[in-house]
Design a protein around this motif. Structure first.
Motif, PDB file in Angstrom:
ATOM      1  N   MET A   1      15.552 -99.892  76.825  1.00  0.00           N
ATOM      2  CA  MET A   1      14.413 -99.958  75.976  1.00  0.00           C
ATOM      3  C   MET A   1      15.098 -99.895  74.649  1.00  0.00           C
ATOM      4  SD  MET A   1      11.460 -97.317  77.203  1.00  0.00           S
ATOM      5  CE  MET A   1      10.553 -97.972  75.730  1.00  0.00           C
ATOM      6  N   ARG A   2      14.295-100.572  73.519  1.00  0.00           N
ATOM      7  CA  ARG A   2      14.837-100.617  72.243  1.00  0.00           C
ATOM      8  C   ARG A   2      13.939 -99.746  71.341  1.00  0.00           C
ATOM      9  NH1 ARG A   2      18.057-105.187  71.686  1.00  0.00           N
ATOM     10  NH2 ARG A   2      17.549-105.314  69.636  1.00  0.00           N
ATOM     11  N   ILE A   3      14.901 -98.872  70.858  1.00  0.00           N
ATOM     12  CA  ILE A   3      13.745 -97.700  69.948  1.00  0.00           C
ATOM     13  C   ILE A   3      14.201 -97.753  68.840  1.00  0.00           C
ATOM     14  CG2 ILE A   3      13.428 -95.199  69.934  1.00  0.00           C
ATOM     15  CD1 ILE A   3      14.334 -95.278  73.148  1.00  0.00           C
ATOM     16  N   LEU A   4      13.220 -97.973  67.638  1.00  0.00           N
ATOM     17  CA  LEU A   4      13.466 -98.002  66.414  1.00  0.00           C
ATOM     18  C   LEU A   4      12.910 -96.548  65.438  1.00  0.00           C
ATOM     19  CD1 LEU A   4      14.420 -99.775  63.817  1.00  0.00           C
ATOM     20  CD2 LEU A   4      11.728-100.375  63.605  1.00  0.00           C
ATOM     21  N   VAL A   5      13.783 -95.894  64.925  1.00  0.00           N
ATOM     22  CA  VAL A   5      13.501 -94.739  64.250  1.00  0.00           C
ATOM     23  C   VAL A   5      13.614 -94.780  62.677  1.00  0.00           C
ATOM     24  CG1 VAL A   5      14.369 -92.366  64.136  1.00  0.00           C
ATOM     25  CG2 VAL A   5      14.396 -93.485  66.336  1.00  0.00           C
ATOM     26  N   PHE A   6      12.714 -94.161  62.041  1.00  0.00           N
ATOM     27  CA  PHE A   6      12.813 -94.311  60.481  1.00  0.00           C
ATOM     28  C   PHE A   6      13.339 -92.778  60.252  1.00  0.00           C
ATOM     29  CE2 PHE A   6      10.349 -97.939  60.823  1.00  0.00           C
ATOM     30  CZ  PHE A   6      10.626 -98.627  59.615  1.00  0.00           C
ATOM     31  N   ALA A   7      14.509 -92.518  59.521  1.00  0.00           N
ATOM     32  CA  ALA A   7      14.974 -91.304  58.843  1.00  0.00           C
ATOM     33  C   ALA A   7      15.125 -91.573  57.378  1.00  0.00           C
ATOM     34  CB  ALA A   7      16.325 -91.186  59.408  1.00  0.00           C
ATOM     35  N   ASN A   8      14.102 -91.271  56.786  1.00  0.00           N
ATOM     36  CA  ASN A   8      13.938 -91.331  55.070  1.00  0.00           C
ATOM     37  C   ASN A   8      14.457 -90.253  54.251  1.00  0.00           C
ATOM     38  OD1 ASN A   8      12.679 -93.768  55.648  1.00  0.00           O
ATOM     39  ND2 ASN A   8      10.805 -92.856  55.580  1.00  0.00           N
ATOM     40  N   THR A   9      14.742 -89.152  54.901  1.00  0.00           N
ATOM     41  CA  THR A   9      15.317 -87.940  54.217  1.00  0.00           C
ATOM     42  C   THR A   9      16.178 -87.403  55.096  1.00  0.00           C
ATOM     43  OG1 THR A   9      13.812 -86.332  55.242  1.00  0.00           O
ATOM     44  CG2 THR A   9      13.019 -87.694  53.415  1.00  0.00           C
ATOM     45  N   PRO A  10      17.109 -86.405  54.564  1.00  0.00           N
ATOM     46  CA  PRO A  10      17.981 -85.538  55.481  1.00  0.00           C
ATOM     47  C   PRO A  10      17.327 -84.881  56.620  1.00  0.00           C
ATOM     48  CG  PRO A  10      18.745 -85.339  52.961  1.00  0.00           C
ATOM     49  CD  PRO A  10      17.615 -86.160  53.188  1.00  0.00           C
ATOM     50  N   ALA A  11      16.223 -84.376  56.225  1.00  0.00           N
ATOM     51  CA  ALA A  11      15.370 -83.608  57.419  1.00  0.00           C
ATOM     52  C   ALA A  11      15.064 -84.276  58.622  1.00  0.00           C
ATOM     53  CB  ALA A  11      14.164 -82.930  56.794  1.00  0.00           C
ATOM     54  N   HIS A  12      14.951 -85.792  58.416  1.00  0.00           N
ATOM     55  CA  HIS A  12      14.545 -86.466  59.485  1.00  0.00           C
ATOM     56  C   HIS A  12      15.656 -86.992  60.270  1.00  0.00           C
ATOM     57  CE1 HIS A  12      11.067 -88.424  56.547  1.00  0.00           C
ATOM     58  NE2 HIS A  12      11.031 -87.299  57.080  1.00  0.00           N
ATOM     59  N   VAL A  13      16.931 -87.010  59.520  1.00  0.00           N
ATOM     60  CA  VAL A  13      17.976 -87.252  60.397  1.00  0.00           C
ATOM     61  C   VAL A  13      18.362 -86.129  61.396  1.00  0.00           C
ATOM     62  CG1 VAL A  13      20.718 -87.568  60.485  1.00  0.00           C
ATOM     63  CG2 VAL A  13      19.115 -88.435  58.276  1.00  0.00           C
ATOM     64  N   HIS A  14      18.069 -84.980  60.982  1.00  0.00           N
ATOM     65  CA  HIS A  14      18.161 -83.727  61.970  1.00  0.00           C
ATOM     66  C   HIS A  14      17.337 -83.773  63.034  1.00  0.00           C
ATOM     67  CE1 HIS A  14      21.542 -81.735  59.729  1.00  0.00           C
ATOM     68  NE2 HIS A  14      21.042 -81.699  58.727  1.00  0.00           N
ATOM     69  N   LEU A  15      15.986 -84.316  62.603  1.00  0.00           N
ATOM     70  CA  LEU A  15      14.953 -84.220  63.555  1.00  0.00           C
ATOM     71  C   LEU A  15      15.189 -85.203  64.902  1.00  0.00           C
ATOM     72  CD1 LEU A  15      11.912 -83.862  64.557  1.00  0.00           C
ATOM     73  CD2 LEU A  15      11.186 -85.804  62.775  1.00  0.00           C
ATOM     74  N   TYR A  16      15.863 -86.256  64.257  1.00  0.00           N
ATOM     75  CA  TYR A  16      15.964 -87.297  65.484  1.00  0.00           C
ATOM     76  C   TYR A  16      17.594 -87.398  65.922  1.00  0.00           C
ATOM     77  CZ  TYR A  16      11.631 -89.057  64.300  1.00  0.00           C
ATOM     78  OH  TYR A  16      10.134 -89.062  64.102  1.00  0.00           O
ATOM     79  N   ARG A  17      18.380 -86.780  65.481  1.00  0.00           N
ATOM     80  CA  ARG A  17      19.835 -86.985  65.830  1.00  0.00           C
ATOM     81  C   ARG A  17      20.247 -86.731  67.183  1.00  0.00           C
ATOM     82  NH1 ARG A  17      23.534 -82.592  65.023  1.00  0.00           N
ATOM     83  NH2 ARG A  17      22.492 -80.785  64.135  1.00  0.00           N
ATOM     84  N   HIS A  18      19.674 -85.664  67.955  1.00  0.00           N
ATOM     85  CA  HIS A  18      20.101 -85.241  69.146  1.00  0.00           C
ATOM     86  C   HIS A  18      19.436 -86.310  70.184  1.00  0.00           C
ATOM     87  CE1 HIS A  18      22.344 -81.606  68.361  1.00  0.00           C
ATOM     88  NE2 HIS A  18      21.370 -81.269  67.332  1.00  0.00           N
ATOM     89  N   ALA A  19      17.965 -86.703  69.723  1.00  0.00           N
ATOM     90  CA  ALA A  19      17.226 -87.576  70.704  1.00  0.00           C
ATOM     91  C   ALA A  19      18.009 -88.759  70.663  1.00  0.00           C
ATOM     92  CB  ALA A  19      15.805 -87.731  70.288  1.00  0.00           C
ATOM     93  N   VAL A  20      18.402 -89.490  69.655  1.00  0.00           N
ATOM     94  CA  VAL A  20      19.334 -90.510  69.394  1.00  0.00           C
ATOM     95  C   VAL A  20      20.302 -90.552  70.447  1.00  0.00           C
ATOM     96  CG1 VAL A  20      20.428 -92.109  67.858  1.00  0.00           C
ATOM     97  CG2 VAL A  20      18.310 -91.153  67.254  1.00  0.00           C
ATOM     98  N   ASP A  21      21.241 -89.513  70.143  1.00  0.00           N
ATOM     99  CA  ASP A  21      22.323 -89.355  71.132  1.00  0.00           C
ATOM    100  C   ASP A  21      22.130 -89.445  72.378  1.00  0.00           C
ATOM    101  OD1 ASP A  21      24.165 -89.347  68.974  1.00  0.00           O
ATOM    102  OD2 ASP A  21      24.202 -86.985  68.804  1.00  0.00           O
ATOM    103  N   ARG A  22      20.929 -88.673  72.887  1.00  0.00           N
ATOM    104  CA  ARG A  22      20.402 -88.532  74.254  1.00  0.00           C
ATOM    105  C   ARG A  22      19.941 -90.007  74.808  1.00  0.00           C
ATOM    106  NH1 ARG A  22      18.095 -84.053  76.150  1.00  0.00           N
ATOM    107  NH2 ARG A  22      17.206 -85.312  77.847  1.00  0.00           N
ATOM    108  N   LEU A  23      19.311 -90.463  74.159  1.00  0.00           N
ATOM    109  CA  LEU A  23      18.732 -91.953  74.408  1.00  0.00           C
ATOM    110  C   LEU A  23      19.835 -93.016  74.668  1.00  0.00           C
ATOM    111  CD1 LEU A  23      15.526 -92.069  72.011  1.00  0.00           C
ATOM    112  CD2 LEU A  23      15.492 -91.937  74.680  1.00  0.00           C
ATOM    113  N   GLU A  24      20.906 -92.952  73.470  1.00  0.00           N
ATOM    114  CA  GLU A  24      22.065 -93.761  73.424  1.00  0.00           C
ATOM    115  C   GLU A  24      22.797 -93.488  74.978  1.00  0.00           C
ATOM    116  OE1 GLU A  24      23.373 -95.950  69.682  1.00  0.00           O
ATOM    117  OE2 GLU A  24      23.915 -93.683  69.730  1.00  0.00           O
ATOM    118  N   SER A  25      23.009 -92.415  75.291  1.00  0.00           N
ATOM    119  CA  SER A  25      23.821 -91.951  76.131  1.00  0.00           C
ATOM    120  C   SER A  25      23.117 -92.542  77.828  1.00  0.00           C
ATOM    121  CB  SER A  25      24.127 -90.321  76.366  1.00  0.00           C
ATOM    122  OG  SER A  25      24.757 -90.045  75.351  1.00  0.00           O
ATOM    123  N   ALA A  26      21.737 -92.660  77.626  1.00  0.00           N
ATOM    124  CA  ALA A  26      21.114 -93.157  79.026  1.00  0.00           C
ATOM    125  C   ALA A  26      20.915 -94.501  78.573  1.00  0.00           C
ATOM    126  CB  ALA A  26      19.608 -92.509  78.731  1.00  0.00           C
ATOM    127  N   GLY A  27      21.735 -95.193  77.725  1.00  0.00           N
ATOM    128  CA  GLY A  27      21.582 -96.769  78.157  1.00  0.00           C
ATOM    129  C   GLY A  27      20.607 -97.273  77.232  1.00  0.00           C
TER     130      GLY A  27
END
Length: 376
Positions: free
Chosen positions: A1-27
């Motif tokens: 899958m192709r997943i687009l994430v908007f991170a407009n502030t530092p708080a958004h980076v923290h919100l999504y960073r572990h999910a992005v890592d997990r999703l990339e690791s899953a291919g």
């Protein structure tokens, strides 16, 4: 899958960073669209997340013609990047995520917190296929709105996710048993901060002088305006990615901003928020106050005196940590939830039933819910 994430502030980076890592690791193929604002891109670089910039946000207010031109340029870049990436699902908040979903005809998942309703929510809500927010939210955002037991900070501070860097005291230059306090001053330059005031200049100086008599004090000044040269305080100068490690070891956090108070509370650090002129009732703070891991104050003298009391109390941290263990472990691991929703293409009907049970349809206005009844 192709997943687009908007991170407009530092708080958004923290919100999504572990999910992005997990999703990339899953291919999966993941792209973060971001803007230059505060330390947002510094965090993206630190965590090695794949991103592209669509613009920048300055703390100085632009003229109306400048603002219109900047918004048009940013919208154009978002359209270009979104069409080029061809996402299967989009995560974000506000009109940018809505725009990307519209031009690509892609499901949009909005992950919100309990900020006041504003233009961003009004514009984006009709384009959302799924809206997720904490159960303490007291707004009705329609049939697509679901809540979970927790906070957006549970995506990176839940006990199953957060692993503190034990060397942070060494980085800060403080001894193993040395008490220290973190003080955060808000720049109040975000859209939802318009017209608000926090600590005044004189109050900032008074607070630092008094706290500095009882503990080592580190200052995180979002606006970059504080001159600490003649004050008993140091500038917090570690990489911004280490702020939660520093917070977890601190004896106290005092702030006139919301996110860091939530974060400190969930880490078991005594957390005090000075409301200033902000009279909005936030569901998150009411819940954190209810369980005794955060406190709010309307008057400066009250927050100052409570700060001095807590920083001089060697048993305060132990009490807060006990309350944290009793409360936070039962909250939803938001990273797990975001990953499952992403892999389901934003469709809750396709999410595993065991995961779907952690989401609740938001009660319609006029019915009871956890957030509205916590302190009624």
């Amino acid at each position: 899958m192709r997943i687009l994430v908007f991170a407009n502030t530092p708080a958004h980076v923290h919100l999504y960073r572990h999910a992005v890592d997990r999703l990339e690791s899953a291919g999966h193929d993941v792209l973060v669209l971001t803007r230059e604002y505060a330390c947002t891109t510094d965090l993206l670089d630190f965590f090695g997340l794949p991103y592209r910039r669509y613009g920048r946000h300055d703390t100085t207010a632009p003229s109306k013609p400048q603002l219109a031109r900047e918004l048009a340029e940013q919208a154009g870049r978002i359209v270009t990047e979104s069409v080029r990436f061809r996402p299967d699902v989009i995560f974000g908040r506000g009109p940018y995520a809505a725009l990307a979903g519209t031009v690509t005809r892609t499901p949009v998942v909005l992950v919100l917190d309990d900020e006041p309703g504003d233009f961003n929510h009004t514009v984006s809500r009709p384009f959302a296929d799924c809206i997720i927010s904490p159960a303490v939210t007291r707004r009705d955002l329609g049939d697509a709105h679901y809540t979970f037991d927790g906070f957006k900070e549970c995506a990176y501070l839940h006990p199953e996710v957060f692993e503190p860097d034990e060397a942070v005291r060494e980085y800060l230059g403080v001894d193993p048993e040395e008490p220290y306090a973190l003080v955060r001053f808000n720049a109040l330059d975000a859209l939802h901060d318009a017209g608000l005031e926090g600590f005044t200049r004189d109050q900032r100086r008074d607070l630092l002088e008094r706290l500095g008599e009882r503990a080592t004090v580190f200052v995180s000044d979002e606006g970059g305006e504080m001159d600490l040269q003649d004050l008993p305080a140091r500038q917090y100068d570690l990489h911004p990615a280490l702020i939660h490690d520093a917070m977890a070891e601190a004896s106290l956090l005092v702030a006139d901003t919301g996110t860091m108070v939530n974060e400190a509370a969930l880490l078991g650090t005594p957390a005090l928020r000075f409301r200033g002129t902000d009279d909005h009732e936030y569901g998150e703070f009411r819940e954190l106050e209810r369980v005794g891991i955060a406190e709010q104050f309307d008057e400066y003298d009250a927050v100052r005196d409570r700060s001095l009391e807590l920083v001089g109390d060697p048993s305060a941290s132990e009490r807060w940590e006990r309350r944290r263990r009793e409360y936070v472990g039962d909250l939803v691991n938001l990273t797990e939830l975001l990953v499952d929703v992403a892999e389901a293409g934003g469709s809750l009907e396709r999410v595993d039933p065991s995961v779907r049970r952690s989401l609740h349809p938001q009660p319609r206005v006029g019915t009871s819910n956890r957030g509205s009844s916590a302190s009624d």
